[in-house]
Enzyme design. Structure first.
Site, short mmCIF file in Angstrom:
data_model
loop_
_atom_site.label_atom_id
_atom_site.label_comp_id
_atom_site.label_asym_id
_atom_site.label_seq_id
_atom_site.Cartn_x
_atom_site.Cartn_y
_atom_site.Cartn_z
N GLU A 35 -9.55 -1.21 5.27
CA GLU A 35 -10.19 -0.76 6.50
C GLU A 35 -11.43 -1.61 6.80
OE1 GLU A 35 -8.34 0.97 8.10
OE2 GLU A 35 -8.09 3.04 7.45
N ASP B 148 -7.10 -1.96 14.38
CA ASP B 148 -8.51 -2.33 14.18
C ASP B 148 -8.65 -3.60 13.35
OD1 ASP B 148 -7.75 -1.44 11.71
OD2 ASP B 148 -9.14 0.25 11.62
N ASP C 115 0.82 -1.22 0.00
CA ASP C 115 0.00 0.00 0.00
C ASP C 115 0.85 1.26 0.00
OD1 ASP C 115 0.91 -0.48 2.57
OD2 ASP C 115 -1.04 -0.38 3.53
N HIS D 70 -7.01 -4.31 10.48
CA HIS D 70 -6.89 -4.21 9.02
C HIS D 70 -5.59 -4.84 8.52
CE1 HIS D 70 -4.93 -0.01 9.70
NE2 HIS D 70 -3.99 -0.90 9.51
#
Ligand code: PGA
Length: 259
Positions: free
Chosen positions: A149, A142, A67, A144
């Site tokens: 996301e 979280d 990414d 990811h």
């Protein structure tokens, strides 16, 4: 799925690097998927050590990164603290220390004029390279993977993704604040490989360290498969899966490490 629990971050990093180095020795022209963040830095340091001390040869290795923030890209002329691109991170933390060929490095281009077209092109390049042999992965606070996301389709492909407040907060603290960049000026979008793309890697190698990751690691590995925790897609991976944790990150696992 194989889950290895190591004493500490250092042992976790060495174990991950050994798996990657083992593949490079067996298949010198292998295709590696690399990740950014604090977690893989130790793995990269160990790979650099193996290159310098044991001659681990990256000359035929190809890489694809997961990414990149949208709107920034690498400018090797600029001082590091002004350039928060993941491309810069990879050059600083790994590429400039090993004998990898520039043309074998593939990074999502945060400065692409047509990001959607770029994403499609990136997918084609991965296929043309024969697919990813080992994909190194961290896990976000979280849950990811890369910038997939919560809510990202588990079949998603490389695309432009808006970042959540949690990711912006985490990355601001760890990355942008240090460079004196105002929060509103950090990128709010990113290019990310999709979960579907990641699941096509032949071997997924996930690493996580520290007590702050324990709860999310247990959700991803032992909880329901859900787009809320995109790393839970690990449970769907059709190929080889290795998870290497330090004891703190493994501390909330129950049944999955009993054998
Ligand atoms: P970290 O990030 O390695 O800095 O904890 C992991 C991630 O967001 O994937």
């Amino acid at each position: 799925m194989e889950i290895l629990v190591k004493n500490d971050y250092n042992q976790m990093s060495i174990a991950a690097a050994e798996i990657i180095a083992g593949l490079i020795r067996k298949k010198p022209d292998c295709v590696l998927g690399f990740a950014t963040g604090g977690t893989p830095i130790g793995t990269y340091r160990e790979l650099i050590r193996m290159h310098k001390e044991n001659g681990l040869d990256f000359s035929n290795v190809k890489t694809f990164n997961l990414d990149e923030y949208l709107g920034i890209g690498i400018n090797l002329e600029k001082p590091y603290e002004l350039d928060q691109s993941y491309a810069r991170f990879m050059y600083e933390e790994l590429f400039k220390h090993i004998n990898i060929k520039k043309e074998n490095i593939n990074l999502p281009d945060g400065l692409a004029k047509e990001p959607d077209n770029f994403c499609q092109w990136y997918e084609i390049e991965i296929k043309k390279a024969g697919g990813i042999d080992i994909q190194l992965l961290g896990i976000g606070a979280d849950g990811h993977w890369a910038f997939n996301e919560p809510g990202s389709s588990l079949a998603s492909r490389t695309r432009v993704q808006a970042l959540t407040k949690q990711t912006l907060d985490d990355n601001y603290e760890s990355f942008y604040k240090k460079a004196n960049i105002k929060r509103q000026n950090m990128p709010h979008y990113a290019i990310t490989m999709g979960i579907g793309t990641i699941l096509e890697s032949r071997h997924a190698l996930m690493i996580a360290s520290g007590a702050q990751k324990a709860a999310i690691v247990s959700e991803a590995l032992e909880g329901c498969i859900t787009s809320k925790v995109t790393a839970s897609a690990l449970q769907l991976h059709p190929g080889k899966v290795t998870v290497i944790l330090d004891s703190a990150a493994a501390s909330k696992l129950t049944w999955s490490i009993k054998y």
